[in-house]
Design an enzyme around this catalytic site. Structure first.
Site, mmCIF file in Angstrom:
data_model
loop_
_atom_site.group_PDB
_atom_site.id
_atom_site.type_symbol
_atom_site.label_atom_id
_atom_site.label_comp_id
_atom_site.label_asym_id
_atom_site.label_seq_id
_atom_site.Cartn_x
_atom_site.Cartn_y
_atom_site.Cartn_z
ATOM 1 N N ASP A 1 -3.237 -0.598 11.400
ATOM 2 C CA ASP A 1 -3.352 0.736 10.809
ATOM 3 C C ASP A 1 -4.726 1.323 11.160
ATOM 4 O OD1 ASP A 1 -2.391 2.959 9.489
ATOM 5 O OD2 ASP A 1 -2.815 2.219 7.478
ATOM 6 N N GLY B 1 -8.684 -7.505 4.605
ATOM 7 C CA GLY B 1 -9.570 -7.902 3.508
ATOM 8 C C GLY B 1 -9.935 -6.739 2.604
ATOM 9 N N ILE B 2 -9.427 -5.551 2.894
ATOM 10 C CA ILE B 2 -9.715 -4.371 2.075
ATOM 11 C C ILE B 2 -8.418 -3.845 1.451
ATOM 12 C CG2 ILE B 2 -10.492 -1.965 2.147
ATOM 13 C CD1 ILE B 2 -12.404 -2.959 4.477
ATOM 14 N N HIS B 3 -7.396 -3.705 2.265
ATOM 15 C CA HIS B 3 -6.127 -3.156 1.771
ATOM 16 C C HIS B 3 -5.393 -4.110 0.830
ATOM 17 C CE1 HIS B 3 -6.613 -0.152 4.922
ATOM 18 N NE2 HIS B 3 -5.646 0.537 4.351
ATOM 19 N N ASN C 1 0.838 -1.198 0.000
ATOM 20 C CA ASN C 1 0.000 0.000 0.000
ATOM 21 C C ASN C 1 0.873 1.248 0.000
ATOM 22 O OD1 ASN C 1 -1.928 -2.038 2.020
ATOM 23 N ND2 ASN C 1 -2.760 -1.177 0.134
ATOM 24 N N ALA C 2 0.529 2.221 -0.861
ATOM 25 C CA ALA C 2 1.259 3.490 -0.989
ATOM 26 C C ALA C 2 2.694 3.300 -1.478
ATOM 27 C CB ALA C 2 1.215 4.291 0.312
ATOM 28 N N ILE D 1 -8.545 4.590 0.223
ATOM 29 C CA ILE D 1 -8.709 3.840 1.475
ATOM 30 C C ILE D 1 -8.074 4.636 2.620
ATOM 31 C CG2 ILE D 1 -8.242 1.676 2.682
ATOM 32 C CD1 ILE D 1 -7.833 0.357 -0.048
ATOM 33 N N ALA D 2 -8.813 4.747 3.702
ATOM 34 C CA ALA D 2 -8.390 5.618 4.808
ATOM 35 C C ALA D 2 -8.197 4.833 6.096
ATOM 36 C CB ALA D 2 -9.423 6.724 5.009
ATOM 37 N N GLY D 3 -7.150 3.990 6.119
ATOM 38 C CA GLY D 3 -6.903 3.233 7.344
ATOM 39 C C GLY D 3 -7.961 2.168 7.542
HETATM 40 ZN ZN LIG Z 1 0.189 4.870 5.733
#
Ligand SMILES: [Zn+2]
Length: 429
Positions: free
Chosen positions: A306, A282-284, A246-247, A341-343
């Protein structure tokens, strides 16, 4: 000769299975509420002839070291990155409240995490987020092992939900970091334990070396780094990757990027493979992605939540920092303005359960990713993340329910420094 001393604060767990390395071992465990440590039961019983005050029959349940979350942005309505208008006294009370609630989920120690913010936020918040240290008080709940600052020295193109207007470049290395976090927060007794940055930014590599000298660990994250740039970060002393995949750029066959660090070191002179955080909500990440990372470097895998302050709150639209708003729909949290996606709003034991079911990891293998491995990453393995004599008596009693299809661990009891602080269905808190 007296066989027992009254009120010695010694508890013996019996009829239980202990998490030891990759095995579950049927064995008793002795702890002390006086020292808050795990004891040598054989020595107490046969050498010193001490009988326990308290014998707890766990009915075959699992006794694990307490869980460690190295990336928690907030929970129970409180956000570590928001200083309330009433000021820092209210902030301090918020931290205390998170600690007391968090411990009931089995997380006995953690790194309170700050996202990218203006300097004044770090300078006000960090004094409240350093290692809890002495006095060791079980009733205080979960213990901070130091803060995790994620940003603001990250890539503006891999910001995720971090507001780009507060991002910075560590052009001049440590002095720039000191200006941002506050000079008093960048000493050898810093409240910061872990710092996530993008190593491709100008000045980042020298910053990593300087932070190392202060005993502050660095993690690669929110970054566009190529494989080669990420390797330079390891050579400079970085030891972790923040929420792998992620990121950051995905694996490309000609440019493996940050993920490439999980491949074999190209030569014996290379630095060791880094630890890496994964959000198993299950989302990230897709379950198969998690399995690939685990297969590539099993001993580096650390499950993190997170989680942010909306964990446990009803669905709806909520104000966030820097004027942004977050939409919560079930476990899914997205930034209103761009849908990013926000955490997460997951608990760490839920991550463990997902991980077990998605990868086929055994119970001890999955628990290792939230106990022994993060403790090793943080350099606290002598006191946290294991059940060896002399380690802190931070424990979780887990019940394994479900069959081969879906195994689930449920938190039945939590012990901190040798005292029970939570029991499912009980009135302890
Ligand atoms: Zn981050």
């Amino acid at each position: 000769m007296p066989a027992a001393i009254l009120s010695n604060g010694v508890t013996k767990f019996t009829n239980c299975v202990l998490v030891k390395g990759n095995d579950l071992v049927k064995e008793d465990l002795w702890i002390s509420s006086v020292t808050g440590k795990i004891l040598n039961g054989q020595d107490l019983l046969y050498g010193q002839r001490i009988a326990p005050d308290n014998i707890i029959d766990l009915g075959g349940r699992i006794l694990s070291p307490g869980l460690i979350d190295v990336q928690l942005n907030g929970a129970y309505g409180f956000d570590f990155s928001v200083i309330p208008e009433e000021g820092t006294t209210t902030y301090g009370k918020g931290v205390v409240s998170v600690n007391k609630n968090l411990v009931q989920t089995g997380v006995t120690s953690y790194l309170p995490t700050l996202t990218s913010q203006k300097p004044e936020v770090y300078q006000k918040a960090l004094p409240y987020l350093g290692p809890s240290g002495a006095p060791r008080n079980a009733s205080s709940g979960s213990e901070s092992l130091g803060a995790h600052v994620e940003g603001p020295f990250i890539s503006p193109t891999k910001n995720g939900i971090h507001n780009t207007s507060v991002l910075q470049t560590p052009q001049n290395g440590l002095p720039d970091l000191a200006t941002c976090y506050g000079p008093s927060n960048l000493t050898t007794s810093s409240p910061i334990k872990l710092l996530t940055l993008a190593p491709e930014l100008p000045g980042a590599l020298s910053s990593i070396s300087s932070l190392n000298e202060l005993g502050i660990m660095t993690s690669i994250g929110h970054s566009e780094a190529t494989y080669e740039q990420a390797q330079l970060a390891l050579f400079s002393g970085a030891t972790m990757i923040t929420h792998l995949f992620n990121a950051m750029n995905p694996l490309h066959h000609r440019n493996p990027g940050i993920f490439g660090l999980l491949g074999s070191p190209p030569s014996p002179s290379s630095p060791p493979k880094p630890y890496f955080g994964l959000i198993a909500d299950g989302i990230h990440l897709h379950p198969t992605t998690i399995k690939i990372a685990w297969n590539a470097h099993p001993t580096g895998l650390i499950l993190v939540t997170d989680a942010m302050r909306l964990a446990g709150m009803p669905d709806g639209v909520y104000e966030w920092t820097n004027g942004s708003r977050i939409v919560k729909k079930g476990a899914l949290l997205t930034l209103e303005e761009n849908g990013k996606i926000a955490g997460s709003s997951i608990t760490l034991i839920e991550c463990v359960n997902n991980f077990m079911n998605w990868t086929g990891a055994t119970v001890p293998e999955a628990l290792k990713a939230v106990t022994e491995t993060p403790a090793r990453m943080l350099g606290v393995e002598s006191v946290k993340g294991n059940l060896k004599e002399g380690a802190d008596a931070d424990l979780v009693v887990l019940d394994l329910v479900g069959g081969e299809e879906a195994k689930n661990l449920a938190v039945d009891q939590v012990w901190k420094f040798g005292e029970m602080v939570f029991e499912k269905g009980g009135d302890r808190a």
